[in-house]
Design an enzyme around this catalytic site. Structure first.
Site, PDB file in Angstrom:
ATOM      1  CG  LEU A 104       1.172  -6.473   3.488  1.00  0.00           C
ATOM      2  CD1 LEU A 104      -0.122  -6.272   4.271  1.00  0.00           C
ATOM      3  CD2 LEU A 104       1.615  -7.927   3.566  1.00  0.00           C
ATOM      4  CG  ASP A 105       1.340  -9.149  -3.021  1.00  0.00           C
ATOM      5  OD1 ASP A 105       0.140  -9.165  -2.701  1.00  0.00           O
ATOM      6  OD2 ASP A 105       2.034 -10.180  -3.076  1.00  0.00           O
ATOM      7  CE  LYS A 106      -4.961  -4.259  -7.851  1.00  0.00           C
ATOM      8  NZ  LYS A 106      -5.142  -4.114  -9.314  1.00  0.00           N
ATOM      9  CB  ALA A 107      -3.228 -10.220  -4.500  1.00  0.00           C
ATOM     10  CB  SER A 108      -0.909  -9.467   0.420  1.00  0.00           C
ATOM     11  OG  SER A 108      -0.285 -10.451  -0.387  1.00  0.00           O
TER      12      SER A 108
END
Length: 243
Positions: A104-108
């Site tokens: 999952l990316d940083k903002a997710s």
């Protein structure tokens, strides 16, 4: 079955393949009694006698974990920019080597799996046979039915074709809305790119399920062991030990 030594260490769940290559090249690994410095040196997955720093490298107990990833953490073991990583959530747990299954990316935020069983992880991430992923996404406008239909139809983005298996409106306020989006395979920032192509901005993105496994009430930043039934439902039977 014989593979390169670095791959054997990884398949046994002892460390990542890149970590294995570093250990081998630095002379810290013995194979059947002698130091081997070539990561591609052939070794038997089951029968090879391997020592790391003089200690017998035993098959660790297989681990299958679910984490509720908080926003703001990067999905990597180490970050060259010094940002906090998802491994902060496991501080003090002494779990040995575990790796994220997908990312999952940083903002997710939301459901993220971890294991030291590479074969199980490969079945989960296989784009052909792996389970679907379900997301709840807060967006900065209220999409109409034509936009939801366009998400399901899909569109070309550079060299990739992006589409959602399902896209439905969950609820709407005056200026924003929550969508439920299901993907049958994960591509880098796929939902954000798909929505951006339709002029829709993402405010929050939460993965709430992987196949039949729901995030449920797991608190943010906390993790738990999967049950054998959950492991089997996602990607095959749990192993007593990795190897």
């Amino acid at each position: 079955m014989r593979h390169g030594l670095a791959r054997v260490l990884s398949k046994r769940g002892l460390c990542s393949r890149s970590e294995a290559e570093t250990l081998i090249r630095s002379g810290r690994v013995r194979l059947d009694g002698r130091i081997v410095r070539d990561p591609e040196h052939p070794a038997d997955v089951q029968q090879a006698r391997i020592e790391i720093d003089g200690a017998h490298a035993v098959h660790p107990t297989a681990r299958y974990l679910a984490l509720n990833k908080p926003r703001g953490l990067v999905t990597t073991a180490r970050d060259e920019r010094g940002r906090d990583t998802i491994y902060r959530c496991f501080d003090g747990a002494e779990l040995g080597w575990i790796a994220p299954v997908g990312r999952l990316d940083k903002a997710s935020e939301g459901l993220l799996l971890f294991t030291n069983d590479p074969q199980w992880a490969a079945r989960i991430t296989d784009p052909e046979t792996g389970p679907s992923k379900t997301y709840h996404v807060q967006v900065d406008r209220i999409p109409d039915q034509s936009m939801l239909s366009a998400m399901r139809t899909g569109m070309q983005d550079g060299d990739e074709f992006l589409r959602a298996t399902s896209a439905v409106l969950l609820r709407a306020g005056e200026k924003n809305a929550w969508l439920e989006i299901v993907l049958d395979e994960g591509r880098n920032r796929q939902i954000r790119r798909l929505l951006a192509a339709l002029g829709i901005g993402v405010l929050r993105l939460v993965r709430v399920a992987i196949g039949p496994l729901a995030l449920g009430e797991l608190p943010k930043g906390q993790w738990r062991e999967l049950t054998p039934e959950e492991v089997a439902a996602l990607g095959g039977e749990a192993l007593g030990s990795v190897g």
